[in-house]
Write an enzyme that holds these catalytic residues in place. Structure first.
Site, mmCIF file in Angstrom:
data_model
loop_
_atom_site.group_PDB
_atom_site.id
_atom_site.type_symbol
_atom_site.label_atom_id
_atom_site.label_comp_id
_atom_site.label_asym_id
_atom_site.label_seq_id
_atom_site.Cartn_x
_atom_site.Cartn_y
_atom_site.Cartn_z
ATOM 1 N N ASP A 1 -12.981 -11.579 8.495
ATOM 2 C CA ASP A 1 -11.899 -10.920 9.695
ATOM 3 C C ASP A 1 -11.720 -10.019 10.407
ATOM 4 O O ASP A 1 -11.506 -8.934 9.425
ATOM 5 C CB ASP A 1 -11.059 -11.362 8.181
ATOM 6 N N CYS B 1 0.648 -1.465 -0.120
ATOM 7 C CA CYS B 1 0.201 0.403 -0.147
ATOM 8 C C CYS B 1 0.759 1.063 0.299
ATOM 9 O O CYS B 1 1.448 1.297 0.510
ATOM 10 C CB CYS B 1 -0.839 0.097 1.283
#
Length: 632
Positions: free
Chosen positions: A159, A50
């Site tokens: 998650d 990222c």
């Protein structure tokens, strides 16, 4: 200096390390004719790296998730990514990370996302461990609201964990990473074994089919971690952790309030059908049983917030007041009536004492921890490989960036003390009498800390005690001097809701050598500013990392474990060795002071400098008078 070649196993592990994708400095979204300028590295996970991306036309900033096409070879990998984007792209909620666009070029797939500059609850957890119950209410309520939105759209996240709960600059929670998310009808049960060990629900492990209830189980685990500093089923082995989950083997500490305990129990019910749904959790008594901030200050990422006695007491008894009509997630301090002291039970007082113990720092503010970490790093055979420095970019850890560091300082210790400015433009002074004063960025909240560590908080709009006027004058002088001579003009900062909760880190100890100035903050970080090349080094014992800030204000952060495993280049190694000597000196001085006073010695002191014979004058004649409302 003796250098040791890396072992074969280490070289092999270095080769296995995923190389960062080849990302151009300017990225083109051909379909929308939009160009993005690649900025700083934000982190990595799975196949993705990222970066901060800036729209060259508008200047808007985004988080750019980059996945090399070379890693999406198999069809199931491409399908998984397509499903993640398909689920995420249409979501619009204040507590869900916004996905803006999805595009690709010949080398990579790109996803532009809402930028969350304050990282995630995982970094908060590493720095703070247990948080206060008001903070837990604040974060958990937002998580539940985001999950309720997803469940109403028939989406199960699957998650939910601290690392997937991101924070923007206002410390609003944003649910992200939909890589395991799925859509599910009310009566449908999924059979896929997925999730993260410390958060995984028993029905997933038992393969009996799962649905929306797994997200509520995960919220129970998250609330437990926030309140007590560790996962409810954590153990030394994965096998034991799974066994504890299947057998519902966990313990709620006695310090927990009744409301918190009850909510955790129902969320961690081993029978999925008995868990409340997200809508019911939003209405749970826990969120009405005590103070919940409307907003939290950034200082909460690293320091316990400033809460008055009533707000701590409200954690442990039924409040005599009620949440106001704005809703629990918006209620500020005025939303609850104060609880008379005589209504707090002895048991509640014991709970409060136990909980405060959990928030209390070691008396040396983690100096001994930091020394042990640096010793371990330097004791590790250092890789003397040609490309050690070239490989640095691949194991940066920007998630471990310090929240606060000292950006400017001015030394008037020959008469008064040392003034300094933190990176958020708040200003403080460590006086020669070991007392401290701090003014926040907006210039509205004043903190005064006696040399005994007793804290006093004042609103600048109200009268400041006459006994503090001399120190206030000195603070204003330091602030004016730094504004005129050292600081670049910044934009005007206005006061925000929740600023009164801020507890900023303050300077505890400092000294100068011929080479550097050494500064130790109350949040545990040790900062060393080198005089010759203006490099700043910030070492954090809680994140177990070191950050280097160059003269162009570029920041490079590395975890000690990564430097030990991959090799520490010479340009860093000699600075870390120097830091070890400085930390050792701080530890020795703390031990000496503690022995001398035969009591915990967290007092701020200046150690004798090795480069000058500056005389330290006492300011003991400055004895402020405090109003009766002064708080610890």
């Amino acid at each position: 200096m003796q250098r040791v070649q890396p072992s074969a196993a280490r070289v092999k592990s270095q080769k296995k390390e995923k190389a960062p994708p080849d990302v151009p400095d300017v990225i083109l979204d051909g379909e929308r004719k939009t160009r993005y300028e690649k900025g700083k590295f934000l982190g990595k996970g799975g196949f993705a790296h990222c970066y901060e991306l800036r729209n060259k036309s508008t200047g808007e900033l985004f988080a750019g998730k980059v996945v090399p096409k070379a890693l999406l070879i198999k069809q199931y990998q491409r399908d998984k990514m397509a499903q993640e984007v398909q689920i995420h792209r249409n979501l619009q909620h204040r507590n869900v990370v916004k996905l803006y666009h999805f595009f690709e070029d010949k080398s990579n797939v790109y996803i532009t996302l809402e930028l969350c500059p304050r990282r995630s609850l995982m970094e908060l957890h590493k720095r703070r461990k247990a948080v206060t119950e008001p903070e837990a209410r604040y974060f958990t309520y937002q998580i539940v609201e985001g999950v309720l939105y997803l469940h109403n759209l028939k989406i199960v996240h699957r998650d939910l964990k601290l690392g997937n709960l991101f924070l923007n600059d206002e410390l609003q929670v944003k649910i992200g990473d939909f890589g395991l998310a799925t859509t599910c009808d009310n009566d449908e049960r999924k059979k896929t074994l997925c999730g993260t060990p410390n958060y995984i629900a028993p029905e997933v492990l038992n393969k009996i089919g799962h649905s929306f209830e797994v997200d509520l189980w995960a919220i129970g685990c998250i609330l437990y971690i926030l309140l007590f500093g560790h996962p409810p089923f954590e153990s030394k082995s994965l096998e034991e952790t799974y066994s504890r989950i299947k057998n519902n083997n966990y313990v709620i500490p006695t310090s927990a309030s009744a409301a918190a305990s009850q909510l955790i129990r129902v969320l961690l019910d081993p029978v999925p059908s008995r868990r409340p749904n997200a809508r019911a959790v939003c209405r749970d008594h826990f969120f009405k049983s005590g103070f919940m901030p409307a907003r939290l200050p950034v200082s909460c990422l690293t320091m316990v917030p400033h809460l008055n006695d009533d707000e701590y007491a409200e954690e442990n008894v039924s409040p005599s007041g009620t949440i106001d009509q704005r809703g629990p997630h918006q209620a500020g301090r005025s939303g609850l009536s104060a609880i008379p002291a005589h209504l707090v039970s002895r048991n509640s007082e014991r709970q409060q004492t136990h909980r405060m113990e959990a928030y209390r720092q070691p008396t040396d503010c983690y100096l001994s921890n930091l020394l042990a970490q640096v010793n371990d790093l330097l004791a590790t055979p250092t890789a003397d490989i040609d490309d050690a420095e070239a490989a640095l970019d691949s194991y940066q850890s920007p998630e471990a960036l310090p929240v606060f560091w000292i950006s400017k300082w001015v030394d008037y210790s020959d008469k008064y003390g040392i003034g300094y400015q933190l990176c958020d433009n708040s200003v403080g002074v460590l006086f020669n009498d070991n007392s401290r004063i701090m003014l926040d960025t907006a210039g509205t909240q004043l903190t005064y800390i006696e040399k005994t560590e007793k804290e006093h908080y004042f609103d600048m709009e109200s009268a400041i005690p006459s006994g503090l006027q001399k120190k206030m004058t000195l603070l204003k002088y330091f602030r004016s001097y730094m504004n005129d001579h050292l600081l670049q003009a910044g934009q005007q900062v206005t006061r925000k809701v929740g600023d009164d909760l801020a507890r900023l880190p303050t300077l505890r100890v400092w000294f100068r050598t011929k080479s550097a100035i050494v500064l130790h903050l109350s949040n545990g970080t040790v900062q060393i500013n080198f005089f010759n090349d203006h490099i700043k080094m910030v070492l954090c014992p809680l994140m177990q990392a070191v950050t280097f800030i160059d003269e162009n204000k570029r920041m490079f952060t590395y975890k000690f474990s990564h430097l030990a495993e991959n090799g520490c280049p010479e340009k860093f190694l000699h600075r870390i060795q120097y830091a070890k000597c400085m930390i050792q000196r701080l530890v020795e001085e703390h031990t000496k002071e503690e022995t001398k006073h035969n009591a915990p010695a967290a007092n701020a002191v200046r150690l004798p400098s090795t480069s000058s014979n500056v005389r330290l004058e006492s300011a003991a004649d400055i004895q402020p008078a405090y109003p009766s409302s002064s708080r610890r």
